[in-house]
Design an enzyme around this catalytic site. Structure first.
Site, mmCIF file in Angstrom:
data_model
loop_
_atom_site.group_PDB
_atom_site.id
_atom_site.type_symbol
_atom_site.label_atom_id
_atom_site.label_comp_id
_atom_site.label_asym_id
_atom_site.label_seq_id
_atom_site.Cartn_x
_atom_site.Cartn_y
_atom_site.Cartn_z
ATOM 1 N N CYS B 429 31.403 80.933 39.821
ATOM 2 C CA CYS B 429 30.266 80.057 40.106
ATOM 3 C C CYS B 429 30.397 78.787 39.275
ATOM 4 C CB CYS B 429 28.955 80.755 39.792
ATOM 5 S SG CYS B 429 28.601 82.139 40.877
ATOM 6 N N GLU B 431 32.008 79.000 35.741
ATOM 7 C CA GLU B 431 32.550 79.493 34.494
ATOM 8 C C GLU B 431 33.724 78.665 33.983
ATOM 9 O OE1 GLU B 431 31.253 80.960 37.162
ATOM 10 O OE2 GLU B 431 31.669 83.096 37.073
#
Lengths: 301, 785
Positions: B429, B431
């Site tokens: 997402c 990271e």
């Protein structure tokens, strides 16, 4: 400390001058345009708005009202207009936002604290603060105080005005104002009085004088069907603008019936309830009149 | 889009995903082989067995070849990690959303072979056995989730090495490393040798897998009567003969190189999330420049080849879950998230010709997989952001936008070199990771509001009545806000300790029982250290816990601060009673909490200060604590969809939220709580110290009208730049459609933050009269981008 009465601080305003802006709405206006989309800005004093669709009928406002002006009724809470002093106690007691006090007193320092929150956005986008209303010049001391504070803070300023003020006051703003958003509505003096309640004589004179100083101006023309969207009026606006020493750009703002809910909430009648927006073709055709006069024209704010 | 891409795309999106038992059966077969093998060698042998025997699939017209399963959208399973039950298969087959078809044949394989063999041998079973009662209690209460209960630790992304070094060269490096092992001075020499032997077997297996594709292509070409396709297949066969054995020499070979490596990684195990080529525009630029100069590659041809790779990602749905989550999990997405833009290794502007080609392909292919993002540095031109915003404006959620400068700063803070940081980016997402050099494992979501709820009950979970927390006392006896904050801090620390203890066991299970020698080849410095990716072989080893519900938490604190300890208009007793009743009969109190309390997301310090407090408490409890791989734990602030599950196990809360309702998502404000427009949200969100995280997630909703025209794009660009100037990590714009507006009209309370452009000005949708709402809905529907 200079205080003013405002009815809204709108952040991320992107249609009131360049870049990302915060628009401060000052309460009170000498005009009473029949199409006005900020009816809560008309009266200088505080008012209480009421939205029955949000009302939980909990009775808290009725209990809280020191003037005993409120009573329960089938369609919502009824207010005795003659008793109400618009103190806002009821709005403070309401937890569903059905009652809302329109207007708040604010000092220049408090206002600056609010508007400077978005400085990073102004810096990044070439934006700043716009003072609108109502007619901001009606609270002249507060306005000049706020403009001076913005200049001191190096924040770009715009003033949206009806132009219905003295030249003395208007011209005093020039050193603090980076852009004037100047409304021109109806060119015919009689029709202007009919639809706004005042003559346009001073408005036109002031605009002429303002343009002559080479202060940056954008002329804003609301397009209200049946009021000022006839070709005759638009041609007259174009001729007037083209004759100004430095020809300002013109923004056309097509009428929109978005304000109806606010009129109802304030218990005011709205003359434009059933008025439709002008068609895109119509707006384009009116815009071309300005182009033909060599005026830079833009649709929307 | 070319006819070829249209057909391949159509094939990909029209096939209903289905389960394939091919890999599971091959793994089972290889696992029966007797002999004494170390874990890395045994795993490599299983890997080689699968690649030697899995079906080779060549689809009509494709230029990039290879499927994870036997055919597009055939999804393999990983029984050594977790084995689906017959009931799981039935759920997958019949669930209304995101189903996977399960054939009679696959069911038979599970019933007759897979379930009997794997029962009692899976990592999932071992994992649950090893966890303490306290861990189980917290896990079942919904305090946290565990990423590795059904998927292997993964979360890494490739750097540029595979474009410069073929597998043969890698094998030579492995051999040199084995030859250099010090059996006299290094007690781990044997362990290293075994790991390196596993790597060697795995590298050779992938070369062989590519050769098998070449053989099939050559046979197809020989039989092909269409001279154009015949020539294409011959060419693709030659590509497969070259890569991955050798470094690629062309744009086409570079893409095929990546794809074989990708298939290797996701066939070896099912590493969590995100394996992807990373900074694709940087990797491909040298090939693009050389070939366009020579005249052997046009932009159209490059786009078509990229499109073929896009289809490959789309052909691989995520492996489906097992157990209770099988019924809930609702995505085919495997979170491969391709980066473009950012900085080059030397710190200069990384936006290049290929960046814009990649954006064209994202736009044209419009596929959910792969996902995509832009890495925006202050050194990148506005034109880059604007090109991406033109795609974002179409309203299907891609690409997302990252602050490359903050991402790099995050990595520098973690002690990475400036070069490794610049070569990194974001994946999954949001990271942050040092691509090709880091194992950055997401270990689980963590439910802040649930911990807060348990704090309000002195350590008891009110949903079950069980005492699962720390005994922090009855909050009705607290006389100051500080006491409540301190109790929450103790409670959070209590559950973080439980989580970390579990993690440090789970991590060993994977390191000891299921090492990943193939993945280890790809991540520096596993070869040099002779250590597995799962066991600290990577240059950087970071574990993350993902905090969820910071907005809800901040609002809970703020409401109590305002009314219980502030104006004292509400007693703690009264508040707790209303929560127990889920606000039934407490309408006025709920109204006070909802509408007369400071809310995070409005640039209001009275709430935002509690957001920071919640952040610091989480940070202090997690950051810097050791994992078992020589690295440390750090924090992220992202939920994926877990805020929905966490909400479902959390009762009514002091911010006015009813029981079971989703929590706030990412670092976004509570749904509908932000009433001061986007700049206020961005200001509130930027009050978090993003640099001390490994990623934060912020969603912003807009209607198409608000972003229409070049002016709309300009304003969005300025919003992005402003947020990034303030240090924000990530922002995603959701351009909402008419259907959402209709829902907002029906349920205004949940959509009070929705801003629409009316006519020359903007307003909150729910504040508009019904007629105007209708008109805007109508207009939105007729908007054509």
């Amino acid at each position: 400390m200079t205080t003013g009465t405002i009815f809204n601080i709108m952040r991320f305003a992107v249609n009131d001058g360049p870049g990302i802006r915060t628009t401060v709405f000052l309460k009170g206006c000498p005009l009473a345009c029949t199409w006005c989309h900020n009816p809560e800005g008309l009266h200088p004093a505080m008012e209480v708005a009421y939205r029955p669709d949000r009302c939980a009928h909990c009775g808290a406002c009725i209990e809280a009202c020191p003037e005993h002006a409120l009573a329960d009724a089938p369609e919502g809470v009824e207010r005795a207009v003659d008793l109400c002093v618009s103190c806002g106690t009821c709005a403070g007691a309401c937890v569903t936002d059905a009652r809302e006090l329109m207007g708040r007193e604010i000092t220049v320092a408090e206002l600056m604290k609010e508007v400077l929150k978005d400085r990073v956005f102004y810096d990044e986008s070439g934006g700043g603060v716009t003072f609108s209303g109502g007619e901001p010049l009606l609270q002249y001391d507060f306005l000049t105080g706020a403009l001076a504070a913005c200049r001191k803070a190096d924040v770009h300023t715009a003033v949206e005005t009806t132009g219905f003020t003295s030249w003395e006051r208007l011209s005093a703003l020039i050193p603090f104002t980076r852009l004037f958003l100047y409304d021109l509505k109806v060119m015919d003096a009689e029709r202007h009085r009919q639809f706004t309640g005042v003559s346009n004589l001073r408005i036109l004179e002031n605009l002429r004088a303002l343009a002559a100083t080479r202060a940056p101006v954008t002329v804003r023309v609301p397009l209200v069907p049946g009021v000022n969207d006839d070709e005759e009026n638009i041609r007259a606006v174009a001729r007037f603008v083209a004759d100004l020493g430095t020809v300002p750009p013109v923004h056309l703002l097509p009428f929109h019936a978005g304000a109806s809910g606010k009129y109802h909430a304030l218990g005011m009648a709205y003359a434009m309830e059933d008025l439709r927006s002008p068609s895109q073709e119509r707006v384009q055709s009116l815009a071309s009149i300005f182009t033909a006069h060599g005026i830079a024209v833009h649709i929307g704010g | 889009m070319t006819e070829r891409l249209r057909a391949l795309r159509e094939q990909s999106v029209s096939i209903q995903p289905y389960l394939s038992a091919e890999r599971a059966l091959l793994v089972t077969e290889a696992s029966r082989v007797s002999g004494v093998h170390s874990a890395p060698v045994a795993r490599a042998m299983i890997f080689a067995h699968v690649l030697e025997h899995k079906a080779i699939c060549i689809n009509d017209g494709e230029l990039i070849v290879g499927e994870r399963g036997p055919a597009p959208r055939a999804t393999p399973t990983y029984p050594e990690i977790c084995c689906h039950s017959m009931q799981d298969l039935e759920i997958l087959h019949t669930r209304p959303k995101i189903p996977y078809a399960v054939s009679e044949e696959v069911r038979a394989a599970y019933r007759d072979t897979l379930i009997p063999f794997w029962r009692g041998r899976t990592i999932r079973e071992k994992l649950f056995t090893e966890m303490t009662p306290a861990w189980h209690a917290a896990y079942e209460a919904g305090i946290f989730t565990e990423f590795m209960e059904q998927r292997a630790p993964g979360h890494t992304v490739l750097d540029k090495k595979i474009y410069h070094r073929g597998m043969l060269e890698t094998i030579r490096e492995i051999d040199r490393t084995i030859a250099g092992l010090d059996f006299l001075g290094d007690p781990s020499a044997y362990a290293k040798q075994e790991e390196l032997r596993g790597m060697r077997i795995a590298a050779a297996a992938v070369i062989r897998y590519a050769e098998r594709h070449a053989e099939v292509l050559e046979a197809h070409a020989a039989a092909c009567t269409d001279p154009v396709r015949k020539q294409e297949m011959t060419h693709v066969a030659a590509v497969c003969r070259r890569v991955p054995a050798h470094a690629p020499a062309t744009f086409h070979e570079a893409l095929q190189m990546y794809w074989f490596i990708h298939l290797g990684v996701v066939t070896e195990l099912n590493p969590w999330d995100s394996f992807n080529p990373g900074r694709l525009d940087q990797h491909l630029l040298p090939f693009y420049l050389a070939e366009t100069q020579q005249g052997t590659l046009t932009d159209d041809a490059a786009r078509e080849l990229l499109g073929c790779l896009w289809v490959k990602f789309s052909n691989q749905p995520a492996p489906p879950k097992v157990g209770v989550t099988a019924a809930e999990s609702a995505t085919y997405t495997d979170f491969a998230n391709i980066n473009c833009g950012g900085l080059r290794t030397d710190g200069s502007d990384g936006v290049n010709e290929v960046t814009y080609l990649v954006l064209d392909v994202i736009d044209e292919m419009r596929l959910v997989q792969p996902s995509s993002n832009i890495q925006v540095s202050r050194k990148n031109p506005d034109a880059f952001i604007k090109r991406a915003l033109h795609i974002i404006r179409k309203g299907w959620g891609q690409p997302s936008i990252f602050n490359a400068d903050t991402v790099i700063e995050e990595m520098l803070r973690q002690g990475k070199s400036i070069e490794d940081a610049r070569d990194g980016g974001t994946s999954g997402c949001v990271e942050t990771g040092a691509f090709g050099k880091e194992s950055y494992i997401l270990t689980g979501y963590f439910n802040f509001p649930k911990v807060f709820e348990i704090t309000l009950h002195g350590g008891v979970d009110p949903r079950t009545g069980a005492m699962i927390g720390a005994p922090t006392g009855d909050p009705r006896t607290f006389t100051t806000m500080d006491e409540l904050v301190a109790a929450y801090r103790t409670q959070l620390r209590h559950f973080i300790d439980i989580k970390l203890r579990g993690n440090n066991v789970i991590e060993r299970l994977y390191a000891v029982y299921v090492p990943t020698p193939f993945l280890s080849i790809l991540i520096d410095d596993c070869i040099a250290r002779g250590k597995d990716y799962a066991d600290g072989g990577a240059r950087y080893n970071t574990n993350y816990i993902q905090g969820v519900g910071i907005g809800t938490l901040a609002d809970c604190f703020a409401a109590i601060s305002a009314h219980v300890f502030g104006d004292r208009s509400v007693s703690m007793d009264e508040l707790l009673a209303s929560l127990t009743d889920d606000f039934a009969g407490h309408d006025r109190l709920r109204g006070l909490l909802l509408n007369r309390s400071p809310k995070y997301g409005n640039d209001d310090e009275r709430a935002d200060a509690f957001m920071r407090e919640g952040f610091e408490i989480f940070y202090d409890a997690v950051n810097g604590r050791p994992n078992t791989k020589g690295g440390v734990y750090r924090i992220q602030m992202l939920p994926t969809t877990c805020h929905v599950y966490f909400g479902s196990v959390t009762g009514a809360l002091p911010d006015g939220r009813r029981a079971g309702v989703p929590l706030s998502e990412g670092i976004s404000p509570v749904q509908g709580a932000d009433r001061n427009g986007p700049t206020a949200v961005l200001r509130s969100a930027a009050k978090m110290d993003h640099v001390r995280t490994g990623g934060t997630l912020l969603n912003q909703k807009f209607t198409p009208e608000l972003v229409e025209g070049e002016k709309g794009i300009d304003h969005l660009t300025r919003l992005v730049r402003s947020y990034f100037t303030m240090g924000g990590h990530h922002i995603q714009f959701n351009i909402v459609d008419a259907a959402t507006l209709r829902r907002a009209q029906e349920h205004p309370a949940e959509h009070r933050d929705l801003i629409v452009r009316v006519a020359g000005y903007s307003d909150y949708f729910c504040d508009l009269g019904k007629a105007l709402q209708d008109e805007i809905i109508e207009r939105t529907e007729h908007q054509s981008f």
